[in-house]
Write a protein that holds these residues in place. Sequence first.
Motif, PDB file in Angstrom:
ATOM      1  N   UNK A   1       0.955  -1.262  -0.132  1.00 27.35           N
ATOM      2  CA  UNK A   1       0.186  -0.045   0.094  1.00 27.35           C
ATOM      3  C   UNK A   1       1.084   1.008   0.072  1.00 27.35           C
ATOM      4  N   UNK A   2       0.303   2.387  -0.443  1.00 27.89           N
ATOM      5  CA  UNK A   2       0.917   3.658  -0.306  1.00 27.89           C
ATOM      6  C   UNK A   2       1.055   3.896   1.101  1.00 27.89           C
ATOM      7  N   UNK A   3       2.071   4.471   1.557  1.00 30.61           N
ATOM      8  CA  UNK A   3       2.255   4.845   3.273  1.00 30.61           C
ATOM      9  C   UNK A   3       2.257   6.296   3.234  1.00 30.61           C
ATOM     10  N   UNK A   4       1.365   6.743   4.436  1.00 28.52           N
ATOM     11  CA  UNK A   4       1.483   8.229   4.708  1.00 28.52           C
ATOM     12  C   UNK A   4       2.277   8.530   5.723  1.00 28.52           C
ATOM     13  N   UNK A   5       3.015   9.730   6.162  1.00 30.13           N
ATOM     14  CA  UNK A   5       3.393  10.108   7.422  1.00 30.13           C
ATOM     15  C   UNK A   5       2.265  10.431   8.071  1.00 30.13           C
TER      16      UNK A   5
ATOM     17  N   UNK B   1       1.392  12.103  10.676  1.00 33.75           N
ATOM     18  CA  UNK B   1       1.671  13.265  11.543  1.00 33.75           C
ATOM     19  C   UNK B   1       0.228  14.231  11.401  1.00 33.75           C
ATOM     20  N   UNK B   2      -0.150  15.023  12.520  1.00 32.66           N
ATOM     21  CA  UNK B   2      -1.392  15.817  12.394  1.00 32.66           C
ATOM     22  C   UNK B   2      -1.267  16.891  11.326  1.00 32.66           C
ATOM     23  N   UNK B   3      -2.310  16.840  10.267  1.00 33.38           N
ATOM     24  CA  UNK B   3      -2.299  17.582   9.168  1.00 33.38           C
ATOM     25  C   UNK B   3      -1.319  17.442   8.207  1.00 33.38           C
ATOM     26  N   UNK B   4      -0.875  16.170   8.028  1.00 36.72           N
ATOM     27  CA  UNK B   4      -0.052  15.691   6.989  1.00 36.72           C
ATOM     28  C   UNK B   4      -0.852  15.625   5.604  1.00 36.72           C
ATOM     29  N   UNK B   5      -0.066  15.552   4.640  1.00 32.63           N
ATOM     30  CA  UNK B   5      -0.683  15.392   3.221  1.00 32.63           C
ATOM     31  C   UNK B   5      -1.265  13.876   3.065  1.00 32.63           C
ATOM     32  N   UNK B   6      -2.173  13.502   2.653  1.00 29.40           N
ATOM     33  CA  UNK B   6      -2.663  12.300   2.518  1.00 29.40           C
ATOM     34  C   UNK B   6      -2.286  11.607   1.366  1.00 29.40           C
ATOM     35  N   UNK B   7      -1.047  11.072   1.013  1.00 28.43           N
ATOM     36  CA  UNK B   7      -0.606  10.597  -0.304  1.00 28.43           C
ATOM     37  C   UNK B   7      -1.257   9.679  -0.483  1.00 28.43           C
ATOM     38  N   UNK B   8      -1.689   8.653   0.213  1.00 25.88           N
ATOM     39  CA  UNK B   8      -2.448   7.406  -0.240  1.00 25.88           C
ATOM     40  C   UNK B   8      -3.641   7.758  -1.041  1.00 25.88           C
ATOM     41  N   UNK B   9      -4.586   8.703  -0.241  1.00 28.39           N
ATOM     42  CA  UNK B   9      -5.760   9.115  -0.738  1.00 28.39           C
ATOM     43  C   UNK B   9      -5.494   9.704  -2.367  1.00 28.39           C
TER      44      UNK B   9
ATOM     45  N   UNK C   1      -5.798   7.352  -9.593  1.00 27.60           N
ATOM     46  CA  UNK C   1      -6.364   5.929  -9.892  1.00 27.60           C
ATOM     47  C   UNK C   1      -5.287   4.843  -9.962  1.00 27.60           C
ATOM     48  N   UNK C   2      -4.259   4.954  -8.878  1.00 25.75           N
ATOM     49  CA  UNK C   2      -3.353   4.036  -8.830  1.00 25.75           C
ATOM     50  C   UNK C   2      -3.493   3.303  -7.419  1.00 25.75           C
ATOM     51  N   UNK C   3      -3.590   1.964  -7.538  1.00 28.12           N
ATOM     52  CA  UNK C   3      -4.084   1.489  -6.132  1.00 28.12           C
ATOM     53  C   UNK C   3      -2.896   0.926  -5.157  1.00 28.12           C
ATOM     54  N   UNK C   4      -1.904   0.427  -5.713  1.00 32.65           N
ATOM     55  CA  UNK C   4      -0.657  -0.082  -4.706  1.00 32.65           C
ATOM     56  C   UNK C   4       0.705   0.326  -5.436  1.00 32.65           C
TER      57      UNK C   4
END
Length: 751
Positions: free
Chosen positions: A107-111, A113-121, A128-131
């Motif tokens: 899966x795509x991983x997020x950092x 942290x509060x307010x961090x960019x939601x890279x996975x989303x 439209x890339x799933x993994x």
Amino acid sequence: MILKKFPAAILLFFMIIVSIIAHQRWFEKPANHVSHYINSQKWQISGKIADHAVYRYPKTYVIVQVIRLQKNEKSYDVYGKIRLCVWGNQSHLKKGLHIKFTSTISDFKNFKNPGSFDYKHYMNFHKNIDANAYANNKYIQILDLPPDYNPIEKIADDFCQKISQMIAQNASNESSGLLHAIILGDRHRLPKIVNEMFIATGTVHLLAISGLHMGMIAMTAFLCFRWLFRRSEILCLYGWTDICATIPSFLLVTFYFYISGMSPATQRAFIMISIFLLAQIIAKEQQSLNTLCFAGFLILVWDVRSLTSISFQMSFIAVFIIIIGFARLSKKFSFFSKHSPIGYILQLLVCSVFGIIATSPLSLHYFYHTSWMGLFTNLFAVPMVGFCILPLSFISISMIYIWEPFAIKLISINGFVADQLIALLKWISQYSAPFEIYCHLTFFEIFCCYGLILLCLWGYRSYKKYIWALIIMLIILDVMYWTHQRFFHDDVRVTILDVQNGNAAVIELPGGDCIMIDGGGISVSFDIGKHVLAPYLWQKKIKSVDTLILTHPDRDHLQGLLFIARNFNVKSVWSNGDQKQTELFKEWLSIIEQKNIHHKKIHANCKESLNNVDFTFFNPPEAHNNSKLFYDDTNNNSLVIQMKYKGSKFLFPGDIEHEAELFLAQNFCSSLKSDFLLCPHHGSQTSSTNAFINCVKPEWVLVSAGKHYKNNLPNPAVIDRYLLANCKIKRTDTDGAIIIELTKKGWDILP
């Protein structure tokens, strides 16, 4: 009243509601979707390369449309896209080829942290890339199947490849990157320093093909064709000049849309410009807002995900504010709308002003940055791109198969113009710092900003003074809230950030002073300070970090501190005096010297006090500062820091291992007792000895580690050791950022 005047707004509002509902259900995938096979197991994956490979040192990224998964002689037909990462430049992996390789699907991983960019989303929902998948090039098998190409798509790709080759061969590296971005929508070739220069000068919007580019193409083409058709008395007699000019303009915009890659952003821009071209025939000028709302409605019908797209939000609000602003100024100043050179210059200036005003709140929310230098730079950058670079590009492209030497000559001229634009922006960027704003706006603050903008521009006067009073009151309350949060709290707030590799801790002291201990670090290609640490500080409204503490100069503790030292008004640096002969460490020392930051070398038995918070240092031994390393490695020479506030103690031991732990147990055992312990060396088996644990006796052990560690940290044996000592454990890799408040009455761990 407003809805009667702008009926398209009703359709847009309806589609916004539909988009919100669809957004909640988007991630419900059917059983044969590749996302259901994300796990630690290895699969034999077969699929088709869905897009051109992109090389970003040191990896090549390939988007693969998965067709089949195989394991233990079982085969599963699946669908969905994954991003395949391969080391090195793998230019032979062409679009349309069928390949087979073995990899885990991750899966795509997020950092976290509060307010961090939601890279996975972002990757799942907008790209439209799933993994993810990783493979060695030696084990990627190109299947003996004909490339799966749509014939029309094949022709377009070959044409774009020829354009790309001609640009690369006849323009400098920097201008080639700019032309690739503006013409073909390929920003990967643009040098990093040029991209940062466009950001600093407020012209970065020119690098991403959007409604601005298509609008300039459409406007230039429309004006040219209308001038041409007005030579015909018959067309003028029947009033067909605008209709006849719109058709070739639309075809030219369609051509641009096709060669630029048809990304989601260009799709939205194409729809919007197409609607505005149609409005030239069937609508009146005062219906611009209706046209905009109808275009927004169609964009959301085309793709409901557009509502949460940053580019859609910024484009829509920019055009919306520009339309209102132009209408307002046209009523007040008659000379403003005159078709004269002065009128055009004024309109361009006002368009630039309204565009920056409109996009700044969203830019500060999503990117933590905006540059008001764009008020000036867009006056020449937009015309150079819109009326010189883009027209020359289209003329040269049209001549490629008709008169290639002439096309090459035009591309060379275009490259020269692009070089002049880059040189001019490069010179201006030296003076851009006072015009750049770095901060974060919450949704509440964005609401207040746009409320003020609309109040200034909108013509309706009913209850206007009450709305003014309400918004000003809300802004005052917001300022009071953040002022109290930053400067009038009497607790100590410690945040152990999720940096995946390394350590990074932010300490907010009573009165607003801020300390950062270590800065994490992942790789050369990813700036952890710029993309993780700084956004966290900005969303907390922290503009200054008073003291940086470097426990030891390894990359996974040092890298992120460089960006902080450059951009957060740092007053002092504390370190153990250890040095490494690396480019990263040399750059660190250079920043300290350039910024005139006081650099204090610390050793065992040193003590410091800041805002009634005491800091005691237990390591390295004093002999280390006399240019004789007490230990043979940087880890054991780490600063060991104990922070004490109102009876609560927090120990930061860096990456010490068993040698240093033995020294501490023998010399400072009774002083090491602490409520919180940041786990030494991320939970490595070479640290956290029983003697050290028995001296510290922590109630809570906090582990900073991430998935990228090769040694699978924290080590399970180390975790068991702490559990046997009755310690409670929190980990950044599973729990995300760990926030602790030390108060006069004790301490709290925030969820």
